[in-house]
Design a protein around this motif. Structure first.
Motif, PDB file in Angstrom:
ATOM      1  N   LEU A  55      42.661  78.291  17.542  1.00  0.00           N
ATOM      2  CA  LEU A  55      42.326  76.885  17.789  1.00  0.00           C
ATOM      3  C   LEU A  55      43.000  76.351  19.045  1.00  0.00           C
ATOM      4  CD1 LEU A  55      42.272  75.381  14.197  1.00  0.00           C
ATOM      5  CD2 LEU A  55      40.348  75.968  15.674  1.00  0.00           C
ATOM      6  N   GLU A  56      44.168  76.880  19.386  1.00  0.00           N
ATOM      7  CA  GLU A  56      44.814  76.464  20.637  1.00  0.00           C
ATOM      8  C   GLU A  56      43.986  76.920  21.836  1.00  0.00           C
ATOM      9  OE1 GLU A  56      49.480  76.484  19.220  1.00  0.00           O
ATOM     10  OE2 GLU A  56      48.592  78.316  20.022  1.00  0.00           O
ATOM     11  N   VAL A  90      44.689  74.017  24.387  1.00  0.00           N
ATOM     12  CA  VAL A  90      46.040  73.477  24.218  1.00  0.00           C
ATOM     13  C   VAL A  90      46.970  74.296  25.109  1.00  0.00           C
ATOM     14  CG1 VAL A  90      47.925  73.174  22.578  1.00  0.00           C
ATOM     15  CG2 VAL A  90      45.586  72.688  21.888  1.00  0.00           C
ATOM     16  N   ASN A  91      47.818  73.613  25.836  1.00  0.00           N
ATOM     17  CA  ASN A  91      48.730  74.293  26.748  1.00  0.00           C
ATOM     18  C   ASN A  91      49.830  74.980  25.944  1.00  0.00           C
ATOM     19  OD1 ASN A  91      50.544  75.068  28.697  1.00  0.00           O
ATOM     20  ND2 ASN A  91      50.292  73.197  29.891  1.00  0.00           N
ATOM     21  N   VAL A  92      49.908  76.307  26.028  1.00  0.00           N
ATOM     22  CA  VAL A  92      50.905  77.076  25.288  1.00  0.00           C
ATOM     23  C   VAL A  92      51.929  77.700  26.220  1.00  0.00           C
ATOM     24  CG1 VAL A  92      49.396  77.539  23.334  1.00  0.00           C
ATOM     25  CG2 VAL A  92      49.417  79.111  25.264  1.00  0.00           C
ATOM     26  N   ALA A 110      51.891  88.901  38.750  1.00  0.00           N
ATOM     27  CA  ALA A 110      51.153  89.814  37.863  1.00  0.00           C
ATOM     28  C   ALA A 110      51.858  89.948  36.517  1.00  0.00           C
ATOM     29  CB  ALA A 110      50.995  91.173  38.520  1.00  0.00           C
ATOM     30  N   GLU A 111      53.195  90.067  36.531  1.00  0.00           N
ATOM     31  CA  GLU A 111      53.949  90.169  35.283  1.00  0.00           C
ATOM     32  C   GLU A 111      53.841  88.885  34.465  1.00  0.00           C
ATOM     33  OE1 GLU A 111      57.913  91.250  36.364  1.00  0.00           O
ATOM     34  OE2 GLU A 111      57.334  93.270  36.988  1.00  0.00           O
ATOM     35  N   ASP A 112      53.860  87.728  35.149  1.00  0.00           N
ATOM     36  CA  ASP A 112      53.724  86.449  34.456  1.00  0.00           C
ATOM     37  C   ASP A 112      52.346  86.326  33.823  1.00  0.00           C
ATOM     38  OD1 ASP A 112      54.424  83.626  33.834  1.00  0.00           O
ATOM     39  OD2 ASP A 112      52.837  83.219  35.281  1.00  0.00           O
ATOM     40  N   LEU A 113      51.312  86.716  34.549  1.00  0.00           N
ATOM     41  CA  LEU A 113      49.960  86.664  34.001  1.00  0.00           C
ATOM     42  C   LEU A 113      49.821  87.581  32.785  1.00  0.00           C
ATOM     43  CD1 LEU A 113      47.054  85.656  34.219  1.00  0.00           C
ATOM     44  CD2 LEU A 113      46.615  87.582  35.757  1.00  0.00           C
ATOM     45  N   ALA A 114      50.383  88.790  32.868  1.00  0.00           N
ATOM     46  CA  ALA A 114      50.308  89.715  31.731  1.00  0.00           C
ATOM     47  C   ALA A 114      51.061  89.145  30.526  1.00  0.00           C
ATOM     48  CB  ALA A 114      50.881  91.071  32.123  1.00  0.00           C
ATOM     49  N   HIS A 115      52.228  88.538  30.761  1.00  0.00           N
ATOM     50  CA  HIS A 115      53.009  87.949  29.651  1.00  0.00           C
ATOM     51  C   HIS A 115      52.248  86.795  29.010  1.00  0.00           C
ATOM     52  CE1 HIS A 115      56.493  86.751  27.325  1.00  0.00           C
ATOM     53  NE2 HIS A 115      56.295  85.517  27.739  1.00  0.00           N
ATOM     54  N   ARG A 116      51.647  85.936  29.831  1.00  0.00           N
ATOM     55  CA  ARG A 116      50.910  84.802  29.273  1.00  0.00           C
ATOM     56  C   ARG A 116      49.644  85.250  28.557  1.00  0.00           C
ATOM     57  NH1 ARG A 116      49.151  81.424  33.146  1.00  0.00           N
ATOM     58  NH2 ARG A 116      49.861  82.693  34.864  1.00  0.00           N
ATOM     59  N   GLN A 117      49.032  86.341  29.000  1.00  0.00           N
ATOM     60  CA  GLN A 117      47.852  86.844  28.290  1.00  0.00           C
ATOM     61  C   GLN A 117      48.240  87.441  26.939  1.00  0.00           C
ATOM     62  OE1 GLN A 117      46.047  89.431  31.189  1.00  0.00           O
ATOM     63  NE2 GLN A 117      44.760  87.800  31.989  1.00  0.00           N
ATOM     64  N   ARG A 118      49.422  88.048  26.848  1.00  0.00           N
ATOM     65  CA  ARG A 118      49.887  88.562  25.554  1.00  0.00           C
ATOM     66  C   ARG A 118      50.277  87.427  24.614  1.00  0.00           C
ATOM     67  NH1 ARG A 118      52.797  92.083  28.878  1.00  0.00           N
ATOM     68  NH2 ARG A 118      54.663  90.867  28.501  1.00  0.00           N
ATOM     69  N   ASN A 119      50.641  86.272  25.149  1.00  0.00           N
ATOM     70  CA  ASN A 119      51.088  85.121  24.356  1.00  0.00           C
ATOM     71  C   ASN A 119      50.142  83.945  24.576  1.00  0.00           C
ATOM     72  OD1 ASN A 119      53.840  86.077  23.343  1.00  0.00           O
ATOM     73  ND2 ASN A 119      53.898  86.547  25.513  1.00  0.00           N
ATOM     74  N   ALA A 133      38.907  66.431  21.316  1.00  0.00           N
ATOM     75  CA  ALA A 133      39.096  67.319  22.460  1.00  0.00           C
ATOM     76  C   ALA A 133      39.077  66.551  23.768  1.00  0.00           C
ATOM     77  CB  ALA A 133      38.012  68.393  22.465  1.00  0.00           C
ATOM     78  N   CYS A 134      38.478  65.367  23.784  1.00  0.00           N
ATOM     79  CA  CYS A 134      38.383  64.576  25.014  1.00  0.00           C
ATOM     80  C   CYS A 134      39.589  63.677  25.224  1.00  0.00           C
ATOM     81  CB  CYS A 134      37.124  63.712  24.983  1.00  0.00           C
ATOM     82  SG  CYS A 134      35.606  64.660  24.979  1.00  0.00           S
TER      83      CYS A 134
END
Length: 177
Positions: free
Chosen positions: A132-133, A138-140, A118-127, A20-21
């Protein structure tokens, strides 16, 4: 038997902790998919040399927020380099006024940046990625938006089939290789 399990568990945790480091890149650069290679030398604009006026007593009054003569002025510099009048260089706001008015002819949302954020934040929270990521940070970002990517080669072929000229795109022979 229990001592072996404890030892193996401790080794497993230490291996995971060391793994992780290993990310030493800048999170902002890694977010954009780039590697941390230092500053971009093309993003640095040199300033003009300072000038000493002939008479220090005749200096103009300070103008906070105003233009400075040594600040980079790329539009004026281009006009000067091409033999034009740098004073006639048009500011971007005045030059783009027509296209802004045309694009907003059906109305515009003054709060569009906040809405898109706000829409981008909601989309990234759904995905957010798998467990483990998330645990190992891990950047998704790219995988969250991968289904929205435009395939540049199929789009280029679509425009070429429609008869559009694409002079800045590579020739067809180079795309096939």
């Amino acid at each position: 038997m229990a001592v072996r399990q404890v030892i193996f568990a401790a080794l497993g945790v230490s291996v995971l902790a060391l793994g992780a480091c290993s990310g030493d890149g800048d999170p902002i650069l890694m977010h954009a998919g780039a590697q941390n290679r230092g500053p971009d030398e093309f993003a640095i604009l040199p300033t003009k040399p300072l000038e000493l006026p002939d008479d220090l007593a005749a200096l103009p009054a300070p103008n906070p927020g105003g233009a400075n003569r040594v600040d980079p002025q790329p539009r004026a510099d281009v006009a000067r380099a091409l033999g034009g009048n740098p004073a006639a260089a048009v500011s971007p706001g005045a030059m783009d006024g027509g296209i802004v008015n045309y694009a907003s002819r059906f109305g515009r949302n003054a709060d569009i940046r906040a809405q898109l954020a706000a829409e981008d934040l909601a989309h990234r929270q759904r995905n957010r990625g798998r467990l483990l990521e998330r645990v190992f940070a891990v950047n998704v970002y790219h995988s969250a938006y991968e289904h929205m990517w435009l395939d540049k080669y199929s789009e280029l072929e679509r425009w070429r089939r429609a008869g559009a000229r694409t002079p800045s795109a590579p020739p067809r022979e180079l795309l096939d290789n």
